[in-house]
Design a protein around this motif. Structure first.
Motif, mmCIF file in Angstrom:
data_model
loop_
_atom_site.group_PDB
_atom_site.id
_atom_site.type_symbol
_atom_site.label_atom_id
_atom_site.label_comp_id
_atom_site.label_asym_id
_atom_site.label_seq_id
_atom_site.Cartn_x
_atom_site.Cartn_y
_atom_site.Cartn_z
ATOM 1 N N ASN A 1 0.822 -1.210 0.000
ATOM 2 C CA ASN A 1 0.000 0.000 0.000
ATOM 3 C C ASN A 1 0.857 1.261 0.000
ATOM 4 O OD1 ASN A 1 -2.435 -1.419 0.051
ATOM 5 N ND2 ASN A 1 -2.493 -1.489 2.292
ATOM 6 N N LEU A 2 1.957 1.223 0.738
ATOM 7 C CA LEU A 2 2.866 2.377 0.773
ATOM 8 C C LEU A 2 3.540 2.585 -0.575
ATOM 9 C CD1 LEU A 2 4.473 1.765 4.287
ATOM 10 C CD2 LEU A 2 3.042 3.718 3.657
ATOM 11 N N ILE A 3 3.936 1.489 -1.225
ATOM 12 C CA ILE A 3 4.552 1.587 -2.556
ATOM 13 C C ILE A 3 3.576 2.232 -3.534
ATOM 14 C CG2 ILE A 3 5.383 0.255 -4.526
ATOM 15 C CD1 ILE A 3 6.525 -1.758 -2.511
ATOM 16 N N LYS B 1 1.036 4.268 -2.873
ATOM 17 C CA LYS B 1 0.883 5.687 -2.560
ATOM 18 C C LYS B 1 2.117 6.479 -2.984
ATOM 19 C CE LYS B 1 -2.256 5.189 1.400
ATOM 20 N NZ LYS B 1 -2.401 5.401 2.863
ATOM 21 N N GLY B 2 3.291 5.864 -2.827
ATOM 22 C CA GLY B 2 4.535 6.533 -3.203
ATOM 23 C C GLY B 2 4.603 6.819 -4.692
ATOM 24 N N THR B 3 4.148 5.868 -5.507
ATOM 25 C CA THR B 3 4.153 6.056 -6.967
ATOM 26 C C THR B 3 3.140 7.104 -7.403
ATOM 27 O OG1 THR B 3 2.591 4.224 -7.233
ATOM 28 C CG2 THR B 3 4.935 3.700 -7.382
ATOM 29 N N GLN B 4 2.191 7.400 -6.524
ATOM 30 C CA GLN B 4 1.173 8.415 -6.825
ATOM 31 C C GLN B 4 1.588 9.808 -6.345
ATOM 32 O OE1 GLN B 4 -2.258 6.724 -4.906
ATOM 33 N NE2 GLN B 4 -2.708 5.310 -6.600
ATOM 34 N N GLY B 5 2.829 9.902 -5.826
ATOM 35 C CA GLY B 5 3.351 11.212 -5.447
ATOM 36 C C GLY B 5 3.384 11.516 -3.970
ATOM 37 N N ASP B 6 3.009 10.552 -3.126
ATOM 38 C CA ASP B 6 3.037 10.772 -1.679
ATOM 39 C C ASP B 6 4.474 10.582 -1.188
ATOM 40 O OD1 ASP B 6 2.905 10.537 1.130
ATOM 41 O OD2 ASP B 6 0.842 9.801 1.037
ATOM 42 N N LYS B 7 5.150 11.699 -0.850
ATOM 43 C CA LYS B 7 6.563 11.643 -0.465
ATOM 44 C C LYS B 7 6.781 10.886 0.845
ATOM 45 C CE LYS B 7 7.867 15.905 -2.855
ATOM 46 N NZ LYS B 7 8.425 17.273 -2.701
ATOM 47 N N GLU B 8 5.858 11.079 1.813
ATOM 48 C CA GLU B 8 5.976 10.388 3.094
ATOM 49 C C GLU B 8 5.858 8.884 2.906
ATOM 50 O OE1 GLU B 8 6.164 11.915 6.575
ATOM 51 O OE2 GLU B 8 7.175 13.227 5.150
ATOM 52 N N LYS C 1 6.511 7.231 0.255
ATOM 53 C CA LYS C 1 7.674 6.739 -0.497
ATOM 54 C C LYS C 1 8.834 6.410 0.442
ATOM 55 C CE LYS C 1 10.502 7.843 -4.549
ATOM 56 N NZ LYS C 1 10.751 8.845 -5.623
ATOM 57 N N ILE C 2 9.053 7.298 1.439
ATOM 58 C CA ILE C 2 10.126 7.060 2.411
ATOM 59 C C ILE C 2 9.815 5.823 3.256
ATOM 60 C CG2 ILE C 2 11.364 7.986 4.414
ATOM 61 C CD1 ILE C 2 10.787 10.796 3.278
ATOM 62 N N GLN D 1 10.684 4.203 13.080
ATOM 63 C CA GLN D 1 10.184 4.179 14.455
ATOM 64 C C GLN D 1 8.667 4.282 14.506
ATOM 65 O OE1 GLN D 1 11.960 3.360 16.985
ATOM 66 N NE2 GLN D 1 13.954 3.447 15.949
ATOM 67 N N MET D 2 8.092 5.035 13.591
ATOM 68 C CA MET D 2 6.634 5.180 13.552
ATOM 69 C C MET D 2 5.932 3.854 13.266
ATOM 70 S SD MET D 2 6.235 8.824 11.519
ATOM 71 C CE MET D 2 4.564 8.442 11.004
ATOM 72 N N ALA D 3 6.625 2.929 12.632
ATOM 73 C CA ALA D 3 6.025 1.636 12.289
ATOM 74 C C ALA D 3 5.791 0.763 13.513
ATOM 75 C CB ALA D 3 6.914 0.904 11.286
ATOM 76 N N GLN D 4 6.492 1.038 14.628
ATOM 77 C CA GLN D 4 6.339 0.308 15.894
ATOM 78 C C GLN D 4 6.471 -1.204 15.719
ATOM 79 O OE1 GLN D 4 2.514 2.058 17.395
ATOM 80 N NE2 GLN D 4 3.799 2.659 19.120
ATOM 81 N N LEU D 5 7.507 -1.613 15.012
ATOM 82 C CA LEU D 5 7.726 -3.042 14.816
ATOM 83 C C LEU D 5 8.263 -3.675 16.095
ATOM 84 C CD1 LEU D 5 9.388 -2.852 11.290
ATOM 85 C CD2 LEU D 5 7.012 -3.433 11.831
#
Length: 377
Positions: free
Chosen positions: A147-149, A151-158, A160-161, A194-198
Motif C-alpha cells: 500500500n505504501l509503494i 501511494k509513493g508512486t502516486q506522489g506521496d513523499k511520506e 515513499k520514504i 520508528q513510527m512503524a512500531q515493529l
C-alpha cells in the motif's frame, strides 16, 4: 520519565520472580503454571548510581532521589502467539507499548519446575519468542508495504520514504532476521521506521536465569546465550532469580554480607537495571542543593533544553541557558565554590549536548522565571 522495559519469555522461566525482586514486592504471582501472569505488572525501580551519594555528601543534601526505570512483567508466550494462541494477542499488544525487551531465558535444571517444552534449551526458547515477534511483524509489513509503494508512486513523499525503509525491514524478516537490523540512511528514514512500531525493532537484553551456584560466572547454558547476543549485537547478563528474590526480602544492612558469602560484588538486578538503562541509550545528569541531590534521565544526544524539560515541561519552552559543570570537576574541587574558582563552571546555550554526569545548578528561563532559577535549593 516514562522509559519502560518489558520482561518477556516462555512460561516458568522466572519472569515474575525476577520482577518481584526488581520491585521488591510480591505484586506478581510467581506460581508454577503457564499464564499465571495475565495482566502486565508495572514497577519503577531506582537506577543504581554511586555518583549520587558522592554528590549529596559534598553538597550537604538532606535526601537523595534516584532516577528510575520502568519494568513491565508481561504474560508468558507460547508458539502460535502471533496467531492469537495462548495469551498471544495480549502479549503482542503489551510488548508494543514498551521501549525495550528484557528476555528472560531459563539456564538452570530443576525437575520441580516444569518447562513448557519439557527440555532446557535457552537458545531454542529465545528463538521461539523471536519467531513469534518476527511473524507478527512480517504479517503486518506484508500488508502495509504494498500500500505504501502504491501511494509513493502516486506522489506521496511520506509514503515513499516509509515504503523504502520498511521494504528493507520486510526483506530481513523474510530472511528470518529481526527488523532492528534494518539500515536507516538518514533521520527521516529513522523517523518513519520508528513510527512503524515493529516488535523486532526494539532493543533486546537477554537475562540468563541460572542456579545459585552459577550466579557469579554463569554456566554452560548461559555461555551459549552470550555467544548468541554477541552475534546479534544484543546484550546479556547473568542472574539467579532465586538469589535476587531472597535478597529483596533482607534488610539492606544484611545484603552485602550475603553477597560476599556467595562471592558476588553486586546483585544481578543491579546489572539488569544498568543494562536496561544502557540498552535504551539513556544518560544521567544531576541537580544538587541543600534539600536534595537528584538524578535525572535523558536520552543520549539530548540538548540542554531537553534536559530542562525533564525537570519541568515549561523549562524546555522558556530555556535560554544553563549553568553547569562536570561531575568529575565537582568532586575534584569539592563542590560548586571550588569548581567555580577553578574555572570549571560553564554557561551553556540551547545547542549544548548534555553529557552523562553533568551537574546543573541554574537555568535562565526568560519570562518563565526571574532570570536565573535555582533548580534545587
Amino acid at each position: 520519565m516514562g522509559f519502560k522495559c518489558g520482561i518477556v519469555g516462555l512460561p516458568n522461566v522466572g519472569k515474575s520472580t525476577l520482577f518481584n525482586a526488581l520491585t521488591e514486592t510480591a505484586a506478581a504471582q510467581a506460581a508454577n503454571y503457564p499464564f499465571c501472569t495475565i495482566e502486565p505488572n508495572i514497577g519503577n525501580v531506582a537506577v543504581p548510581d554511586p555518583r549520587l551519594e558522592t554528590i549529596a555528601k559534598i553538597g550537604g543534601s538532606q535526601k537523595i532521589i534516584e532516577t528510575q526505570l520502568g519494568f513491565v512483567d508481561i504474560a508468558g508466550l507460547v508458539r502460535g502467539a502471533s496467531k492469537g494462541e495462548g495469551l498471544g494477542n495480549q502479549f503482542l499488544g503489551n510488548i508494543r507499548e514498551v521501549d525495550a525487551i528484557v528476555h528472560v531465558l531459563r539456564c538452570f535444571e530443576d525437575d520441580d519446575i516444569q518447562h513448557v517444552d519439557n527440555k532446557i534449551d535457552p537458545i531454542s526458547d529465545a528463538e521461539t519468542v523471536e519467531t513469534e515477534l518476527m511473524l507478527s511483524d512480517l504479517e503486518s509489513l506484508e500488508k502495509r508495504v504494498p500500500n505504501l509503494i502504491k501511494k509513493g508512486t502516486q506522489g506521496d513523499k511520506e509514503a515513499k520514504i516509509s515504503a523504502l525503509v520498511l521494504g528493507r525491514a520486510l526483506d530481513l524478516l523474510r530472511d528470518g532476521k529481526p527488523a532492528r537490523l534494518t539500515k536507516r540512511d538518514d533521520a527521516e528514514e529513522e523517523r518513519h521506521f520508528q513510527m512503524a512500531q515493529l516488535l523486532t525493532a526494539k532493543p533486546v537484553l537477554y537475562v540468563c536465569n541460572v542456579e545459585e551456584a552459577s550466579a557469579a560466572n554463569g554456566n554452560a547454558l548461559s555461555a551459549r546465550v552470550f555467544e548468541k547476543a554477541k552475534a546479534e549485537g544484543a546484550e546479556a547478563v547473568v542472574v539467579s532469580a532465586a538469589i535476587e528474590a531472597e535478597i529483596s526480602t533482607m534488610p539492606p544492612e544484611d545484603r552485602e554480607v550475603f553477597l560476599d558469602d556467595l562471592g558476588l560484588t553486586e546483585t544481578g538486578l543491579a546489572r539488569v537495571i544498568r543494562a536496561g538503562y544502557e540498552l535504551l541509550h539513556l544518560i544521567t545528569f544531576f541537580t544538587v542543593g541543600p534539600k536534595e541531590a537528584r538524578a535525572w534521565t535523558v536520552t543520549k544526544g539530548a540538548t540542554a533544553p531537553n534536559a530542562a524539560g525533564a525537570i519541568h515541561s515549561d523549562f524546555e519552552k522558556g530555556f535560554i541557558r544553563a549553568e553547569t559543570m562536570a561531575y568529575e570537576d565537582y568532586v575534584q574541587y569539592n563542590g560548586e565554590a571550588g569548581a567555580k574558582e577553578a574555572g570549571k563552571w560553564r554557561s551553556e546555550g540551547k545547542e549544548y549536548l548534555v553529557k552523562d554526569g553533568d551537574i546543573k545548578f541554574k537555568l535562565a528561563l526568560g519570562r518563565l522565571a526571574d532570570n536565573l532559577a535555582t533548580l534545587i535549593s
